[in-house]
Design a protein around this motif. Structure first.
Motif, PDB file in Angstrom:
ATOM      1  N   ASP A 168       0.836  -1.198   0.000  1.00 43.24           N
ATOM      2  CA  ASP A 168       0.000   0.000   0.000  1.00 43.24           C
ATOM      3  C   ASP A 168       0.868   1.243   0.000  1.00 43.24           C
ATOM      4  O   ASP A 168       1.837   1.328   0.755  1.00 43.24           O
ATOM      5  N   GLN A 169       0.516   2.210  -0.823  1.00 40.73           N
ATOM      6  CA  GLN A 169       1.247   3.466  -0.847  1.00 40.73           C
ATOM      7  C   GLN A 169       0.807   4.373   0.290  1.00 40.73           C
ATOM      8  O   GLN A 169       1.570   5.163   0.796  1.00 40.73           O
ATOM      9  N   CYS A 170      -0.447   4.243   0.655  1.00 35.19           N
ATOM     10  CA  CYS A 170      -0.988   5.014   1.783  1.00 35.19           C
ATOM     11  C   CYS A 170      -1.213   4.044   2.942  1.00 35.19           C
ATOM     12  O   CYS A 170      -2.034   3.116   2.845  1.00 35.19           O
ATOM     13  N   LEU A 171      -0.493   4.227   4.026  1.00 37.29           N
ATOM     14  CA  LEU A 171      -0.560   3.294   5.148  1.00 37.29           C
ATOM     15  C   LEU A 171      -1.938   3.251   5.803  1.00 37.29           C
ATOM     16  O   LEU A 171      -2.255   2.284   6.492  1.00 37.29           O
ATOM     17  N   SER A 188      -3.743   0.033   4.895  1.00 37.72           N
ATOM     18  CA  SER A 188      -3.026  -1.221   5.114  1.00 37.72           C
ATOM     19  C   SER A 188      -3.903  -2.351   5.650  1.00 37.72           C
ATOM     20  O   SER A 188      -3.643  -3.511   5.379  1.00 37.72           O
ATOM     21  N   ASN A 189      -4.910  -2.047   6.442  1.00 45.97           N
ATOM     22  CA  ASN A 189      -5.712  -3.096   7.067  1.00 45.97           C
ATOM     23  C   ASN A 189      -7.015  -3.400   6.337  1.00 45.97           C
ATOM     24  O   ASN A 189      -7.852  -4.127   6.858  1.00 45.97           O
ATOM     25  N   LEU A 190      -7.204  -2.832   5.162  1.00 42.15           N
ATOM     26  CA  LEU A 190      -8.417  -3.122   4.411  1.00 42.15           C
ATOM     27  C   LEU A 190      -8.290  -4.457   3.679  1.00 42.15           C
ATOM     28  O   LEU A 190      -7.306  -4.718   3.001  1.00 42.15           O
ATOM     29  N   ARG A 191      -9.286  -5.288   3.803  1.00 46.47           N
ATOM     30  CA  ARG A 191      -9.381  -6.578   3.107  1.00 46.47           C
ATOM     31  C   ARG A 191      -8.088  -7.386   3.173  1.00 46.47           C
ATOM     32  O   ARG A 191      -7.599  -7.865   2.174  1.00 46.47           O
ATOM     33  N   ARG A 192      -7.568  -7.530   4.351  1.00 42.21           N
ATOM     34  CA  ARG A 192      -6.349  -8.313   4.503  1.00 42.21           C
ATOM     35  C   ARG A 192      -6.611  -9.635   5.244  1.00 42.21           C
ATOM     36  O   ARG A 192      -5.769 -10.489   5.297  1.00 42.21           O
ATOM     37  N   GLN A 193      -7.805  -9.782   5.854  1.00 44.28           N
ATOM     38  CA  GLN A 193      -8.082 -10.976   6.616  1.00 44.28           C
ATOM     39  C   GLN A 193      -8.627 -12.074   5.696  1.00 44.28           C
ATOM     40  O   GLN A 193      -9.328 -11.800   4.730  1.00 44.28           O
ATOM     41  N   PRO A 194      -8.315 -13.317   5.992  1.00 44.70           N
ATOM     42  CA  PRO A 194      -8.844 -14.417   5.179  1.00 44.70           C
ATOM     43  C   PRO A 194     -10.366 -14.460   5.259  1.00 44.70           C
ATOM     44  O   PRO A 194     -10.952 -14.256   6.318  1.00 44.70           O
ATOM     45  N   GLY A 195     -10.997 -14.688   4.150  1.00 44.31           N
ATOM     46  CA  GLY A 195     -12.443 -14.843   4.118  1.00 44.31           C
ATOM     47  C   GLY A 195     -13.233 -13.555   4.045  1.00 44.31           C
ATOM     48  O   GLY A 195     -14.457 -13.584   4.115  1.00 44.31           O
ATOM     49  N   ASP A 196     -12.595 -12.412   3.923  1.00 41.76           N
ATOM     50  CA  ASP A 196     -13.381 -11.179   3.879  1.00 41.76           C
ATOM     51  C   ASP A 196     -13.782 -10.786   2.454  1.00 41.76           C
ATOM     52  O   ASP A 196     -14.431  -9.773   2.258  1.00 41.76           O
TER      53      ASP A 196
END
Length: 107
Positions: free
Chosen positions: A76-79, A82-90
């Motif tokens: 990600d260029q913008c930190l 960083s936590n968007l759509r990173r979890q399995p199954g989302d």
């Protein structure tokens, strides 16, 4: 579109830039001869060619960035994102299909 031809080396970026500059000079000379006014303001083709030339420079810039920092492709260029759509199954296939078909409920 020139992108595949530039990518595969069928045409060089130098050739494209030189041809663009020659066309710009030709248009400026014609405009000056015609009216003597500011050629850039009165000729939309000159603005378009300037934008095109700028895109060619940015293309080279980002190719060089990706060659020197390959991680940019996956990072990600913008930190803040960083936590968007990173979890399995989302990932929701139904939402994605609705988006592809234009059935999101938003105009």
């Amino acid at each position: 579109r020139l992108s595949p031809y530039l990518t595969w080396g069928n045409i060089s970026l130098r050739y494209v830039i030189v041809a663009t500059r020659e066309k710009q000079e030709e248009l400026r000379a014609a405009q000056k001869k015609k009216s003597g006014s500011n050629p850039v303001k009165n000729n939309p083709w000159l603005r378009s060619l300037a934008s095109f030339q700028s895109r060619m420079h940015w293309r080279s810039h980002f190719i060089q960035k990706l060659e020197t920092q390959p991680s940019l492709e996956c990072q990600d260029q913008c930190l803040a994102f960083s936590n968007l759509r990173r979890q399995p199954g989302d990932f929701n296939q139904q939402y994605y299909d609705a988006w592809c078909e234009g059935r999101t409920g938003f105009p």
